[in-house]
Scaffold this motif. Structure first.
Motif, mmCIF file in Angstrom:
data_model
loop_
_atom_site.group_PDB
_atom_site.id
_atom_site.type_symbol
_atom_site.label_atom_id
_atom_site.label_comp_id
_atom_site.label_asym_id
_atom_site.label_seq_id
_atom_site.Cartn_x
_atom_site.Cartn_y
_atom_site.Cartn_z
ATOM 1 N N LYS A 77 48.759 99.590 68.695
ATOM 2 C CA LYS A 77 49.983 99.124 68.048
ATOM 3 C C LYS A 77 49.680 98.877 66.580
ATOM 4 O O LYS A 77 48.610 98.414 66.222
ATOM 5 C CB LYS A 77 50.461 97.827 68.713
ATOM 6 C CG LYS A 77 50.946 98.039 70.128
ATOM 7 C CD LYS A 77 51.481 96.734 70.679
ATOM 8 C CE LYS A 77 52.107 96.911 72.029
ATOM 9 N NZ LYS A 77 51.185 97.054 73.108
ATOM 10 N N LYS B 187 35.667 100.038 79.362
ATOM 11 C CA LYS B 187 37.069 99.802 79.695
ATOM 12 C C LYS B 187 37.952 100.604 78.757
ATOM 13 O O LYS B 187 37.722 100.659 77.563
ATOM 14 C CB LYS B 187 37.399 98.312 79.595
ATOM 15 C CG LYS B 187 36.643 97.490 80.597
ATOM 16 C CD LYS B 187 36.918 96.018 80.410
ATOM 17 C CE LYS B 187 36.033 95.228 81.369
ATOM 18 N NZ LYS B 187 36.070 93.807 81.109
ATOM 19 N N ARG B 188 38.960 101.207 79.336
ATOM 20 C CA ARG B 188 39.891 102.011 78.540
ATOM 21 C C ARG B 188 41.312 101.629 78.905
ATOM 22 O O ARG B 188 41.666 101.586 80.074
ATOM 23 C CB ARG B 188 39.675 103.483 78.820
ATOM 24 C CG ARG B 188 40.619 104.358 78.059
ATOM 25 C CD ARG B 188 40.435 105.798 78.357
ATOM 26 N NE ARG B 188 41.533 106.511 77.705
ATOM 27 C CZ ARG B 188 41.783 107.768 77.876
ATOM 28 N NH1 ARG B 188 41.041 108.476 78.682
ATOM 29 N NH2 ARG B 188 42.797 108.336 77.260
ATOM 30 N N THR B 189 42.104 101.363 77.893
ATOM 31 C CA THR B 189 43.511 101.108 78.140
ATOM 32 C C THR B 189 44.275 102.389 77.841
ATOM 33 O O THR B 189 43.930 103.126 76.925
ATOM 34 C CB THR B 189 44.056 99.975 77.250
ATOM 35 O OG1 THR B 189 43.901 100.355 75.896
ATOM 36 C CG2 THR B 189 43.311 98.668 77.493
ATOM 37 N N GLU B 190 45.280 102.661 78.624
ATOM 38 C CA GLU B 190 46.100 103.854 78.407
ATOM 39 C C GLU B 190 47.117 103.609 77.302
ATOM 40 O O GLU B 190 47.772 104.521 76.846
ATOM 41 C CB GLU B 190 46.813 104.250 79.705
ATOM 42 C CG GLU B 190 45.852 104.680 80.807
ATOM 43 C CD GLU B 190 44.986 105.872 80.432
ATOM 44 O OE1 GLU B 190 45.488 106.799 79.742
ATOM 45 O OE2 GLU B 190 43.804 105.884 80.807
ATOM 46 N N GLU B 191 47.201 102.363 76.886
ATOM 47 C CA GLU B 191 48.167 101.987 75.866
ATOM 48 C C GLU B 191 47.692 102.452 74.494
ATOM 49 O O GLU B 191 46.544 102.264 74.122
ATOM 50 C CB GLU B 191 48.284 100.455 75.896
ATOM 51 C CG GLU B 191 49.329 99.883 75.010
ATOM 52 C CD GLU B 191 49.388 98.375 75.187
ATOM 53 O OE1 GLU B 191 49.229 97.679 74.180
ATOM 54 O OE2 GLU B 191 49.580 97.917 76.331
#
Length: 107
Positions: free
Chosen positions: A95, A88-92
């Motif tokens: 933070k 799974k990869r988040t484009e975010e």
């Protein structure tokens, strides 16, 4: 020894891995720079609540070896996903400060 066996024996490399290197170094960020003759990859560890991050390891590669590394990573990721499912990869973007879960404590 047959010709094929002799050629394999001549092409083998004896790789030594000492205990300290075998333990590895954790990094959760990589920065990549390049010139016409090399690629520089800095592996960095960012910690929650710490505004300063340290480069834990720097690897310098020729462009040809950088491309070989790219292909080796692609091949290994494909085999990993065939075995364990998609990564799974988040484009975010991360933070900061990063929160690794749990409560923040003081010592």
């Amino acid at each position: 020894m047959e010709k094929d066996e002799q050629q394999v024996a001549e092409n083998q490399i004896n790789i030594e891995l000492n205990e300290e290197v075998a333990e590895g170094i954790y990094a959760n960020l990589a920065m990549i720079a390049h010139s016409n003759s090399e690629f520089v990859i800095d592996f960095i560890r960012m910690m929650p609540g710490v505004p300063k991050a340290k480069v834990k390891s720097r690897i310098i590669l020729t462009p040809e070896h950088a491309k070989r590394l790219l292909h080796a990573l692609q091949d290994n990721i494909q085999r990993y996903e065939q075995t364990f499912g998609p990564i799974k990869r988040t484009e975010e973007a991360p933070k900061f400060p990063m929160n690794f879960g749990g409560t923040m404590g003081e010592a």
